[in-house]
Write an enzyme that holds these catalytic residues in place. Sequence first.
Site, mmCIF file in Angstrom:
data_model
loop_
_atom_site.group_PDB
_atom_site.id
_atom_site.type_symbol
_atom_site.label_atom_id
_atom_site.label_comp_id
_atom_site.label_asym_id
_atom_site.label_seq_id
_atom_site.Cartn_x
_atom_site.Cartn_y
_atom_site.Cartn_z
ATOM 1 C CG PHE A 98 -1.875 1.219 1.154
ATOM 2 C CD1 PHE A 98 -2.981 1.232 0.324
ATOM 3 C CD2 PHE A 98 -1.610 2.346 1.920
ATOM 4 C CE1 PHE A 98 -3.816 2.346 0.262
ATOM 5 C CE2 PHE A 98 -2.436 3.461 1.867
ATOM 6 C CZ PHE A 98 -3.544 3.457 1.034
ATOM 7 C CB CYS A 306 -15.369 8.174 27.538
ATOM 8 S SG CYS A 306 -13.820 7.346 27.131
ATOM 9 C CB CYS A 311 -13.113 10.763 29.624
ATOM 10 S SG CYS A 311 -13.125 11.046 27.841
#
Length: 377
Positions: A98, A306, A311
């Site tokens: 790729f 979360c 968080c």
Amino acid sequence: MSAIRYELIKKDKKTGARLGRLHTPHGVIETPIFMPVGTQATVKAMSPEELKDMNAQIILSNTYHLFIRPGHDLVKEAGGLHKFMNWDRPILTDSGGFQVFSLSDLRKITEEGVHFRNHLSGEKLFISPEKSIEIQNALGADIIMAFDECPPYPAEREYVKNSLERTTRWAERSLNAHSRPNEQALFGIVQGGMYRDLREQSAKELTSLDFPGYAVGGLSVGEPKELMYEVLEYTTPLLPENKPRYLMGVGDPESLFEGVIRGIDMFDCVLPTRIARNGTTMTSEGRVVIKNAQYARDFTPLDPNCGCYTCQNYSRAYIRHLLKADEIFGLRLTSYHNLYFLLDLMKNIRQAILEDRLLEYKEEFFEQYGINKLRSF
């Protein structure tokens, strides 16, 4: 003996989505799974310990970039990629195909392999199927990929047909060059662009070579998402049920759901860490561009729903401040959160398959996340 074994645990009754376990030399992976990308033998801004904290089960590294630097011989000398980067869980390496595809102005494809220029130094280099496997054998990942050509989108049918036939020949050469089948599982990559009969041809040719796993390549290269889902719909059923199926380069929440529903087990993408470095975060209520001025005095967590380290400990206002001040800690916090978010999403998807409520969960998630267009099954 193959280095890996896929165990199908159950299928979701409404969709056929698969819940499974992939047994590898460095541990068992619960599938379907998202694999964080560690291009240069590191997931950007994250330590191996942090990746373990968020329960990353497997990470992906990049053959092309590690060939360019520090060199596969050096990694081998260090004891292989696991030792070199201090990661004792499974690793997958791509074939380099790729990256070579993305260097379109610097490369020339021949039957023997690909001539290209080092994107850093301009030095002339060459990768063939044999060279790609030699590099990956030296790196020592649990799962390695056959060298393939990834055609662009859009592409003429004749070009795609010639490309996939070359990919089949390269797959056979990759298999013949692979010296460690008991320690590293080599996956074949189905190509064929957006042409159904060519996808069928590629799948038939590759499954006849009996790889221990299969990837669907050549998607997420610029085509509309609906077209990607359509290609998956008719391609995935052509792959053996007793082997893992990997969709390359896909990692946004919508595509993860749609891929799982179509029988995919493994996904990878640079998306979560790339957008994190630009200040974009994925939350249970959709994307939040934390750099925006509206968050300057927002002292709530990035995502109140979360449980990640970011968080639990820091506010939107603080993270925005760090990013605006170009502080590295800000990138670390957004990267941690985005990776945790996708890994947690996959955990919830696995649970939903177990309970035969994947479509219901998808609908709930899409509604909350702000993905309006739902496909019906």
